[in-house]
Write a protein that holds these residues in place. Structure first.
Motif, PDB file in Angstrom:
ATOM      1  N   VAL A   4      19.234 -12.060  74.508  1.00  0.00           N
ATOM      2  CA  VAL A   4      20.086 -13.493  73.717  1.00  0.00           C
ATOM      3  C   VAL A   4      19.527 -14.532  74.343  1.00  0.00           C
ATOM      4  O   VAL A   4      19.318 -15.562  73.445  1.00  0.00           O
ATOM      5  CB  VAL A   4      21.661 -13.032  73.560  1.00  0.00           C
ATOM      6  N   ARG A   5      20.003 -15.023  75.505  1.00  0.00           N
ATOM      7  CA  ARG A   5      19.806 -16.308  76.138  1.00  0.00           C
ATOM      8  C   ARG A   5      18.014 -16.597  75.826  1.00  0.00           C
ATOM      9  O   ARG A   5      17.995 -17.586  75.767  1.00  0.00           O
ATOM     10  CB  ARG A   5      20.049 -16.208  77.534  1.00  0.00           C
ATOM     11  N   SER A   6      17.240 -15.480  76.452  1.00  0.00           N
ATOM     12  CA  SER A   6      15.724 -15.824  75.946  1.00  0.00           C
ATOM     13  C   SER A   6      15.594 -16.338  74.671  1.00  0.00           C
ATOM     14  O   SER A   6      14.891 -17.310  74.509  1.00  0.00           O
ATOM     15  CB  SER A   6      14.945 -14.418  76.467  1.00  0.00           C
ATOM     16  N   LEU A   7      16.040 -15.684  73.656  1.00  0.00           N
ATOM     17  CA  LEU A   7      15.826 -15.875  72.154  1.00  0.00           C
ATOM     18  C   LEU A   7      16.384 -17.387  72.066  1.00  0.00           C
ATOM     19  O   LEU A   7      15.794 -18.426  71.294  1.00  0.00           O
ATOM     20  CB  LEU A   7      16.388 -15.169  71.478  1.00  0.00           C
ATOM     21  N   LEU A   8      17.379 -17.695  72.673  1.00  0.00           N
ATOM     22  CA  LEU A   8      18.311 -19.255  72.418  1.00  0.00           C
ATOM     23  C   LEU A   8      17.113 -20.008  73.002  1.00  0.00           C
ATOM     24  O   LEU A   8      16.956 -21.403  72.290  1.00  0.00           O
ATOM     25  CB  LEU A   8      19.522 -19.034  72.883  1.00  0.00           C
ATOM     26  N   LEU A   9      16.679 -19.913  74.280  1.00  0.00           N
ATOM     27  CA  LEU A   9      15.733 -21.031  74.644  1.00  0.00           C
ATOM     28  C   LEU A   9      14.503 -20.794  73.984  1.00  0.00           C
ATOM     29  O   LEU A   9      14.046 -22.148  73.757  1.00  0.00           O
ATOM     30  CB  LEU A   9      15.431 -20.538  76.207  1.00  0.00           C
ATOM     31  N   SER A  10      14.039 -19.747  73.239  1.00  0.00           N
ATOM     32  CA  SER A  10      12.539 -20.030  72.628  1.00  0.00           C
ATOM     33  C   SER A  10      13.032 -20.945  71.392  1.00  0.00           C
ATOM     34  O   SER A  10      12.187 -21.606  70.859  1.00  0.00           O
ATOM     35  CB  SER A  10      12.468 -18.458  72.162  1.00  0.00           C
ATOM     36  N   ALA A  11      14.249 -20.637  70.975  1.00  0.00           N
ATOM     37  CA  ALA A  11      14.851 -21.279  69.616  1.00  0.00           C
ATOM     38  C   ALA A  11      14.636 -22.844  69.934  1.00  0.00           C
ATOM     39  O   ALA A  11      14.381 -23.633  68.960  1.00  0.00           O
ATOM     40  CB  ALA A  11      16.059 -20.783  69.093  1.00  0.00           C
ATOM     41  N   LEU A  12      15.423 -22.954  71.038  1.00  0.00           N
ATOM     42  CA  LEU A  12      15.328 -24.514  71.556  1.00  0.00           C
ATOM     43  C   LEU A  12      13.963 -24.968  71.513  1.00  0.00           C
ATOM     44  O   LEU A  12      13.989 -26.349  71.331  1.00  0.00           O
ATOM     45  CB  LEU A  12      16.066 -24.570  73.028  1.00  0.00           C
ATOM     46  N   PHE A  13      13.163 -24.404  72.154  1.00  0.00           N
ATOM     47  CA  PHE A  13      11.838 -24.845  72.089  1.00  0.00           C
ATOM     48  C   PHE A  13      11.147 -25.294  70.977  1.00  0.00           C
ATOM     49  O   PHE A  13      10.365 -26.222  70.569  1.00  0.00           O
ATOM     50  CB  PHE A  13      10.455 -23.907  73.029  1.00  0.00           C
ATOM     51  N   VAL A  52       1.165 -28.535  64.617  1.00  0.00           N
ATOM     52  CA  VAL A  52       2.568 -28.353  64.982  1.00  0.00           C
ATOM     53  C   VAL A  52       2.757 -26.860  64.782  1.00  0.00           C
ATOM     54  O   VAL A  52       3.494 -26.053  65.539  1.00  0.00           O
ATOM     55  CB  VAL A  52       3.788 -29.226  64.549  1.00  0.00           C
ATOM     56  N   ALA A  53       2.416 -26.428  63.551  1.00  0.00           N
ATOM     57  CA  ALA A  53       2.757 -24.982  63.159  1.00  0.00           C
ATOM     58  C   ALA A  53       1.935 -24.063  64.068  1.00  0.00           C
ATOM     59  O   ALA A  53       2.374 -23.045  64.424  1.00  0.00           O
ATOM     60  CB  ALA A  53       1.987 -24.751  61.514  1.00  0.00           C
ATOM     61  N   ALA A  54       0.724 -24.215  64.768  1.00  0.00           N
ATOM     62  CA  ALA A  54       0.083 -23.371  65.527  1.00  0.00           C
ATOM     63  C   ALA A  54       0.612 -23.012  66.736  1.00  0.00           C
ATOM     64  O   ALA A  54       0.974 -21.975  67.054  1.00  0.00           O
ATOM     65  CB  ALA A  54      -1.461 -23.898  65.809  1.00  0.00           C
ATOM     66  N   PRO A  55       1.294 -24.081  67.499  1.00  0.00           N
ATOM     67  CA  PRO A  55       2.027 -23.730  68.788  1.00  0.00           C
ATOM     68  C   PRO A  55       3.160 -23.117  68.519  1.00  0.00           C
ATOM     69  O   PRO A  55       3.869 -22.460  69.225  1.00  0.00           O
ATOM     70  CB  PRO A  55       2.055 -25.200  69.392  1.00  0.00           C
ATOM     71  N   MET A  56       3.861 -23.604  67.258  1.00  0.00           N
ATOM     72  CA  MET A  56       5.144 -23.007  66.899  1.00  0.00           C
ATOM     73  C   MET A  56       5.120 -21.516  66.621  1.00  0.00           C
ATOM     74  O   MET A  56       5.973 -20.857  67.349  1.00  0.00           O
ATOM     75  CB  MET A  56       5.834 -23.785  65.590  1.00  0.00           C
ATOM     76  N   LEU A  57       4.067 -21.235  66.084  1.00  0.00           N
ATOM     77  CA  LEU A  57       3.845 -19.555  65.820  1.00  0.00           C
ATOM     78  C   LEU A  57       3.404 -18.851  67.172  1.00  0.00           C
ATOM     79  O   LEU A  57       3.871 -17.926  67.180  1.00  0.00           O
ATOM     80  CB  LEU A  57       2.419 -19.667  64.808  1.00  0.00           C
ATOM     81  N   VAL A  58       2.764 -19.537  67.902  1.00  0.00           N
ATOM     82  CA  VAL A  58       2.545 -18.820  69.412  1.00  0.00           C
ATOM     83  C   VAL A  58       3.735 -18.699  70.059  1.00  0.00           C
ATOM     84  O   VAL A  58       3.877 -17.712  70.690  1.00  0.00           O
ATOM     85  CB  VAL A  58       1.513 -19.823  70.156  1.00  0.00           C
ATOM     86  N   ALA A  60       6.859 -18.616  68.785  1.00  0.00           N
ATOM     87  CA  ALA A  60       7.465 -17.397  68.177  1.00  0.00           C
ATOM     88  C   ALA A  60       7.068 -16.203  68.552  1.00  0.00           C
ATOM     89  O   ALA A  60       7.862 -15.275  68.732  1.00  0.00           O
ATOM     90  CB  ALA A  60       7.788 -17.743  66.684  1.00  0.00           C
ATOM     91  N   GLY A  61       5.768 -15.959  68.481  1.00  0.00           N
ATOM     92  CA  GLY A  61       5.072 -14.732  68.875  1.00  0.00           C
ATOM     93  C   GLY A  61       5.581 -14.162  70.234  1.00  0.00           C
ATOM     94  O   GLY A  61       5.705 -13.106  70.361  1.00  0.00           O
ATOM     95  N   LEU A  62       5.288 -15.020  71.270  1.00  0.00           N
ATOM     96  CA  LEU A  62       5.742 -14.939  72.471  1.00  0.00           C
ATOM     97  C   LEU A  62       7.220 -14.387  72.708  1.00  0.00           C
ATOM     98  O   LEU A  62       7.713 -13.410  73.203  1.00  0.00           O
ATOM     99  CB  LEU A  62       5.255 -16.116  73.456  1.00  0.00           C
ATOM    100  N   ALA A  63       7.933 -14.923  71.928  1.00  0.00           N
ATOM    101  CA  ALA A  63       9.455 -14.970  72.193  1.00  0.00           C
ATOM    102  C   ALA A  63       9.891 -13.376  71.526  1.00  0.00           C
ATOM    103  O   ALA A  63      10.427 -12.443  72.113  1.00  0.00           O
ATOM    104  CB  ALA A  63      10.266 -15.756  71.232  1.00  0.00           C
ATOM    105  N   LEU A  64       9.165 -13.064  70.567  1.00  0.00           N
ATOM    106  CA  LEU A  64       9.186 -11.748  69.888  1.00  0.00           C
ATOM    107  C   LEU A  64       8.524 -10.648  70.891  1.00  0.00           C
ATOM    108  O   LEU A  64       9.270  -9.535  71.146  1.00  0.00           O
ATOM    109  CB  LEU A  64       8.359 -11.452  68.584  1.00  0.00           C
TER     110      LEU A  64
END
Length: 211
Positions: A4-13, A52-58, A60-64
């Motif tokens: 959960v904390r990991s996902l929250l940090l990824s969401a913050l990024f 901006v979309a490309a790094p955001m997808l990266v 999000a993919g790494l978070a998953l």
């Protein structure tokens, strides 16, 4: 670190990157520089949205993958026993993507950023973070020096990753120093690639010696 904390940090990024994009968008032209060659020359452009979309997808993919890979790792190669270390490394990679994306957006908005320097220093710091945690990785299929010899022998895995930790730390430090000293980007590339190859070769040598 729990999932959960990991996902929250990824969401913050992701939120930080989106906020930077919205803030800088009025200052950006139709297309902005997004890629630089080994000589530091611009050789690629994108629209601000794609930039901006490309790094955001990266990210999000790494978070998953940070959540998914420990769940699907096979028996005998479980990530869960060292999941906190795996998570930190994955978050470090996401942070690197975030920083390089910030540099691209700032450059595009007319705020001078030496993007090759940003990328090179970021890579050096990432290698140092990975080196710091390399010795704590246990045998798995997704992270670390995964050669036939490390996967075949627990002692080879442990020895290789202890050595790799020092090699990665040194390579990262040399890369950062070289970047600030004005060395060409290719110097950093050679150093970082060498840091990955040396432990792989060492794993074969130590496997043969143990056999």
């Amino acid at each position: 670190m729990n999932p959960v904390r990991s996902l929250l940090l990824s969401a913050l990024f992701l939120l930080m990157l989106l906020a930077a994009y919205l803030w800088l968008l009025p200052q950006m032209p139709t297309v902005i520089p997004t890629h630089w060659n080994a000589q530091g020359q611009i050789n690629g452009y994108m629209t601000p949205f794609k930039a901006v979309a490309a790094p955001m997808l990266v990210i999000a993919g790494l978070a998953l993958l940070t959540i998914l890979l420990p769940a699907i790792s096979p028996r005998g190669y479980r990530i869960k026993p060292f999941a906190s270390v795996f998570t930190i490394v994955m978050l470090a990679v996401q942070a690197f993507v975030l920083v390089t994306a910030f540099g691209v957006l700032l450059n595009g908005a007319g705020h001078p950023m030496h993007q090759p320097l940003v990328t090179t220093v970021g890579l050096g710091l990432l290698w140092m973070v990975m080196g710091n945690y390399m010795g704590k990785l246990r045998k798995n299929f997704f992270a670390g020096i995964r050669t036939p010899w490390t996967l075949a022998n627990d002692e080879v895995w442990e020895r290789t990753h202890r050595m790799a930790g020092w090699v990665f730390m040194l390579a990262g430090l040399v890369t950062v120093i070289a970047a600030f000293a004005g060395a060409p980007l290719m110097v950093a590339i050679y150093v970082l690639v060498g840091a990955a190859l040396i432990p792989a070769i060492y794993s074969y040598v130590i496997y043969q010696w143990l056999q």
